[in-house]
Write an enzyme that holds these catalytic residues in place. Structure first.
Site, PDB file in Angstrom:
ATOM      1  CB  CYS A 152      15.150  43.784  55.184  1.00  0.00           C
ATOM      2  SG  CYS A 152      16.359  45.104  54.943  1.00  0.00           S
TER       3      CYS A 152
ATOM      4  CE1 TYR B 175      36.173  26.317  36.739  1.00  0.00           C
ATOM      5  CE2 TYR B 175      36.611  27.790  34.898  1.00  0.00           C
ATOM      6  CZ  TYR B 175      35.758  27.303  35.866  1.00  0.00           C
ATOM      7  OH  TYR B 175      34.485  27.812  35.956  1.00  0.00           O
TER       8      TYR B 175
END
Length: 740
Positions: A143, A399
């Site tokens: 937060c 890839y």
């Protein structure tokens, strides 16, 4: 107000709940005995003459002997009930009912400022914590503001929550969540999803995602504490914690013998470092190494970088680019610490750049394989590409972690572009946007392919604005239309990322769901989904090794900028060798802030997921290993992972056995014998391909073309015209016209 009462939720908005007549409550009790509370009457007062009907309170049960005893509060109680206008007959209906009332209330307020005012109103209802309760063990991670959360289970098995924050907006968030979940059953608490809170549009100015994420992070922390209390009630043994390294400005603390082994190599022997530096300088040798190197090797290389600039640790894509820069700076030899396809790429790229005279050497006289590269070289993969060639227009997205030979042979079957884990999504989305009716064939990583498909599936549920943030030329409808034309190979996995399966994910979800989660794009779907959920609330990253490193650095810097004491916990969802670069970056950030006398104390914990078979249990009578001094740092060791256990292709710690074939002794041996006048390093040399493709062309030339296509895409954000032409003019009979 006694401790059995609950935080009051505001009644759902009606005409009398307009922004100009926000109500507030006065509370009266007909019983003065706090141990036996009687129902309270919540009387509403407004500034207008119109008086809404009084609310009925669903009374929370009183305290019981099983409850924890929270620290005294400045006012009121942390645990109280939710006020609603009606009492649902079924407990299972209570949480959805209260959540919907809360949603309706905020949605009824049309102006953002009024919704913020309502949050501030809720903040005023939340009792404040005493300083004694504002402890790290109660902190909610992730937060922007500091948030503290407490939880207990009463004698009836209902959950009781209390929360506080140093931000009034955040206190409002917490008050709303407590009004919904306080008094709920554990099953009800765990059933709430973060997306259930999406409708709570509080209208914060500028779309402050960090603020809105507070809803999600507090909910996740509530659920983590709920799981722990349920396990405690049922007498279940808690999961053993994963090993970890805790980094501070003063040093490093290792939790677990595996973590201690990682930490030990962060401070290498100075004589070994100087020995390497001397030979590199004398013979003008450059070193490129992958992030997944053994920590012993990385520790020496990181220390040697301070004296010899031509040492670089990175992901596979950057290794070849850096080798070219080293050649331009005068290096006569390049040593490659990685698997074989990496040294092949370095050799080919140096040749393409005009440095054929620079020698390239690998670190073993045996083959250094890679499970992904091997999968792309198997007959099944060529059959997959043959099917692609028969469905024009097709593009093969391969890839980067594959052999140059694979890239060459693939490109002659179907037009091919390479990708990395950090650019694969943009590559595929741009291809679909640029070439109508395109079929895209991704390989060879099955997990990454499945994760890409899942990501696109999630995008179909986003708004067009959200989709445009990912790629500006797409909408949810266009994503939906391309899904049937996206294919991925089903038989290729990385043996390291394979271990992030059900068991590890279960333990992460149980113990670390509130931590920052990092995941490589190659992890299985369960870990991918977990990290993607964390990413949506600002608590995770999914991508390449460099993406993971950048994410950790960014979060640490944000904590330093806030300048409040904090503990950041990161779950490392990729190869454990990454920790060397992470520790170096974090220590650099923390060290730069240490000079400030009033700076906050920031602890950064890197968690290593391992399988349960690798864990050792410790008795209460065994305090663990003695602390050891490594360099200028004391390493207290807490037993966790048995030394040497769990690091194999069969699971355990995330450590690649192929990468570990690149030893420090091999590096010194190769360097000391250069220049190889007696040809004693023949098996260590990365030779040029002497064979040709089926179309009779150079493997190096054709194999480099998909890489160059990617380079141009990275520079322009569009597929190069040559590649588009190859796609549109492929003859569709199993052979591309790409190199003609």
């Amino acid at each position: 107000m006694d401790s059995s009462s609950a935080t009051m939720a505001v009644r759902a908005s009606s005409s009398s709940f307009s922004s100009s007549s926000s109500p507030f409550f006065s509370i009266s009790s007909t019983n003065g005995n706090p141990d036996h509370p009687s129902p309270r009457l919540f009387k509403l007062k407004t500034r207008k003459t119109q008086i809404p009907k009084p609310l009925r309170c669903i009374q929370s049960p009183p305290h019981d002997s099983n409850s924890f005893k929270p620290a005294p509060r400045n006012s009121g109680s942390p645990f109280s009930c939710s006020a609603v206008t009606v009492s649902p007959t079924r407990t299972s209906d209570l949480v959805p009912f209260k959540l919907q009332r809360l949603v309706s209330e905020f949605q009824a307020l049309s102006e953002p400022i009024e919704r913020v005012k309502r949050l501030l109103y809720y903040a005023g209802l939340l009792p404040r914590f005493e300083d004694l309760a504002r402890v790290d063990s109660n902190r909610v991670m992730g937060c922007t503001a500091r948030v503290w959360l407490e939880a207990r289970m009463d004698k009836e098995g209902k959950m009781r929550f209390a929360a506080d924050s140093d931000s009034e907006i955040t206190r409002g968030f917490c008050s709303c969540l407590i009004s919904v979940l306080d008094g709920a059953s554990p099953e009800e608490v765990l059933a709430v999803k973060t997306e259930d809170l999406a409708a709570l549009n509080v209208g914060l100015a500028g779309g402050q995602h960090s603020r809105v994420n507070t809803w999600h992070n507090v909910l996740i922390s509530m659920q983590k504490k709920t799981r722990a209390l349920v396990a405690q009630r049922e007498g279940k043994a808690p999961f053993e914690p994963f090993p970890s390294l805790v980094i501070t400005s003063d040093g490093i603390r290792a939790k677990g013998s595996y973590a201690e082994a990682q930490a030990r190599f962060l401070f290498p022997d100075e004589l070994r470092v100087q020995q390497l530096v001397d030979v590199l300088k004398e013979k003008k040798i450059g070193v490129v190494a992958h992030f997944y190197m053994d920590p012993e090797v990385q520790g020496v290389l990181t220390a040697a970088q301070k004296q010899w600039p031509h040492i670089y640790i990175s992901d596979s894509l950057v290794m070849a680019d850096t080798a070219v820069k080293m050649a331009k700076a005068g290096c006569k030899f390049i040593t490659v610490l990685g698997v074989d396809f990496m040294s092949e790429n370095v050799r080919a790229i140096l040749d393409q750049a005009g440095f054929p005279e620079v020698g390239v050497y690998r670190m073993s006289n045996e083959r250094i394989g890679c499970s992904l590269a091997d999968a792309a070289a198997a007959p099944a993969y060529m059959s997959y590409l043959e099917a692609a060639s028969r469905s024009p227009p097709s593009l093969h997205v391969v890839y980067i972690n594959t052999a140059l030979e694979t890239k060459a042979f693939s490109h002659e079957v179907v037009p091919t572009i390479t990708c990395t884990s950090s650019n694969v999504v943009q590559t595929i989305l741009q291809a679909f946007a640029q070439v109508p009716d395109l079929e895209v064939w991704y390989g060879p990583d099955s997990y990454m392919g499945a994760n890409i498909a899942e990501l696109f599936q999630q995008m179909t549920k986003m708004t067009d604005e959200e989709v445009a943030e990912i790629h500006p030329e797409h909408t949810s409808d266009s994503i939906r239309s391309l899904l049937p034309r996206l294919h991925y190979f089903q038989e290729g996995t990385c043996i390291v990322h394979h271990l992030f399966g059900h068991e590890v994910v279960e333990r992460i979800n149980e113990m670390y769901c509130d931590a920052f989660l990092t995941a490589h794009f190659e992890v299985p779907g369960e870990m991918f989904s977990l990290a993607m959920e964390a990413k949506r609330r600002g608590m995770g990253v999914v991508g390449s090794t460099q993406n993971i490193l950048d994410f950790i650095k960014q979060r640490v810097q944000e904590a330093l900028d806030r300048n409040v004491n904090d503990h950041l916990q990161f779950v490392l969802g990729t190869e454990s060798g990454m920790v060397t670069s992470i520790v170096a970056a974090v220590r650099s950030l923390l060290g730069s802030a240490k000079s400030s006398s009033d700076g906050a104390k920031i602890n950064v914990e890197i968690v290593f997921p391992v399988s349960s078979d690798s864990m050792t249990r410790t008795s209460n009578s065994s305090p663990g290993l003695n602390s050891i001094k490594v360099g200028d740092v004391i390493l207290p060791v807490i037993p966790g992972v048995a030394g040497g256990e769990g690091c194999s292709i069969h699971g355990g710690c995330a450590s690649c056995p192929y990468m570990k074939m690149n030893s420090l002794s091999s590096l010194l041996k190769v360097c000391q014998q250069l220049p190889d006048e007696k040809n004693e390093l023949a098996k260590y040399k990365a030779e040029r391909y002497k064979t040709q493709t089926p179309n009779g062309k150079s493997i190096a030339d054709v194999g480099c073309e998909p890489i160059l296509h990617m380079r141009q895409f990275q520079a322009s954000k569009k597929l190069p015209e040559k590649l588009v032409s190859q796609i549109l003019h492929s003859n569709g009979n199993g052979r591309s016209l790409s190199s003609s």
